[in-house]
Design an enzyme around this catalytic site. Structure first.
Site, short mmCIF file in Angstrom:
data_model
loop_
_atom_site.label_atom_id
_atom_site.label_comp_id
_atom_site.label_asym_id
_atom_site.label_seq_id
_atom_site.Cartn_x
_atom_site.Cartn_y
_atom_site.Cartn_z
N SER A 48 3.96 -2.73 9.85
CA SER A 48 5.40 -2.35 10.66
C SER A 48 5.78 -3.83 10.26
CB SER A 48 5.68 -2.27 11.64
OG SER A 48 5.33 -0.88 11.93
N GLU A 92 -6.35 4.48 8.32
CA GLU A 92 -6.17 5.62 8.08
C GLU A 92 -7.55 6.27 7.24
OE1 GLU A 92 -2.96 5.96 5.72
OE2 GLU A 92 -1.77 4.96 7.57
N GLY A 117 2.66 -1.24 4.77
CA GLY A 117 3.17 0.32 4.01
C GLY A 117 4.78 0.50 3.25
N GLY A 118 5.52 1.32 4.62
CA GLY A 118 7.01 1.57 4.64
C GLY A 118 7.61 0.36 3.74
N HIS A 178 -9.36 0.95 5.11
CA HIS A 178 -7.84 1.04 6.11
C HIS A 178 -7.92 2.02 7.51
CE1 HIS A 178 -3.31 2.49 6.99
NE2 HIS A 178 -3.69 0.83 6.17
N ASN A 226 0.86 -1.12 0.10
CA ASN A 226 -0.35 -0.21 0.17
C ASN A 226 0.81 1.61 0.19
OD1 ASN A 226 -1.35 1.85 0.69
ND2 ASN A 226 -2.47 1.38 2.99
N TRP A 227 0.76 1.62 -0.84
CA TRP A 227 2.19 2.94 -1.55
C TRP A 227 1.21 4.67 -0.50
CZ3 TRP A 227 4.03 2.60 -7.14
CH2 TRP A 227 3.81 0.91 -7.49
N LYS A 228 -0.43 4.30 -0.17
CA LYS A 228 -0.40 5.40 0.36
C LYS A 228 -0.19 6.77 -0.08
CE LYS A 228 -0.04 3.24 4.24
NZ LYS A 228 -0.34 3.07 5.96
N GLY A 239 2.84 2.03 10.73
CA GLY A 239 3.51 2.59 10.29
C GLY A 239 4.90 3.57 12.00
N GLU A 253 -4.33 -5.21 11.03
CA GLU A 253 -4.28 -4.04 11.18
C GLU A 253 -4.18 -3.66 12.25
OE1 GLU A 253 -2.16 -2.52 6.91
OE2 GLU A 253 -3.90 -1.85 6.93
#
Ligand code: PGA
Length: 252
Positions: free
Chosen positions: A215, A99, A236-237, A97, A9-11, A175, A169
């Site tokens: 993470s 977010e 993510g990251g 998600h 997920n590149w956000k 993150g 998640e």
């Protein structure tokens, strides 16, 4: 047999050049791998979807959207419909998600609508959910996860579950560098599989892929992914760098 999945997920990261470059690198590196039962999915931002689809067209790498609107079409300035996604050749969308839930007020009820719209348009849904830190501390995490899944998905008929991927998640691990331990992930994933079995049947529960997110990185992926009920990760990251992402794909 359910699939193993690594989904990036590149956000809100990577401009057009960076997105195409990263997609290109991933597609090249994936080519050399014997991916028998593993799916590799990347989810760039909306404006770069078209070019990323193009960059991965000869690859097994699948492209997903990070969100979509629940309505078919109409006066919803700034929004993206399911049909716009499928017209690009997309087959997968991430919904729910944390977010989206936290910063954009997406409720369980709204997400149930989005799930319906996605399925009506033949989009597979990666459905995200997870508890916040207070819920974990107070021991409320199982109840929170159960209600998110129930409210978002349990209205579906069993035959729709072939188009659902679950992504647990825990919000406190997204993150933050803090990861659920492999045991915590397994415990929750086993719980999730059980409530799906109780609601539907053992086959639906056995067939649904349940991803862990929060993470995940090359140093911890192997241990987390090795757990019986963990079928991969939503990343993510570590998905923003081709080498890290590929290390995750190779962790199975
Ligand atoms: P993270 O994000 O890997 O950066 O923790 C996971 C996610 O939000 O899907």
């Amino acid at each position: 047999m359910r699939k193993q999945i690594v989904a990036g997920n590149w956000k809100m990261n990577k401009n057009i050049q960076e997105s195409v470059q990263l997609a290109d690198e991933i597609a090249k590196k994936v080519k050399d791998l014997p991916l028998k039962n593993t799916r590799v999915i990347i989810a760039p931002t909306f404006v770069n979807l078209s070019e990323v689809v193009n960059a991965t067209k000869d690859s097994v790498v699948e492209v997903a959207a990070q969100n979509m609107h629940q309505a078919k079409n109409g006066a919803f300035t700034g929004e993206i419909s399911a049909e716009m996604l499928t017209s690009l050749g997309l087959e997968v969308v991430i919904l729910g998600h944390s977010e989206r839930r936290e910063y954009f007020g997406e409720t369980d009820a709204l997400l149930a609508e989005k799930v319906n719209t996605a399925l009506e348009n033949n989009l597979e849904v990666i459905f995200c959910f997870g508890e916040v830190l207070e819920d974990r501390k107070s021991g409320n995490h199982f109840a929170v996860v159960e209600s998110q899944i129930k409210n978002g998905l349990f209205h579906l008929q069993a035959n729709k579950w072939g188009s659902i991927v679950l992504a647990y998640e825990p919000v406190w691990a997204i993150g933050t560098g803090e990861t659920a331990s492999p045991e915590q992930a397994q415990e929750m994933h086993a719980f999730i599989r059980k409530i799906v079995a109780d609601k539907y049947n053992a086959q639906v529960a056995a067939d649904v892929s349940i991803l862990y997110g929060g993470s995940v990185k090359p140093s911890n992926a192997k241990e987390i992914f090795s757990k019986e009920d963990v079928d991969g990760g939503l990343i993510g990251g570590a998905a923003l760098n081709a080498d890290d992402f590929m290390a995750l794909v190779k962790s199975f």
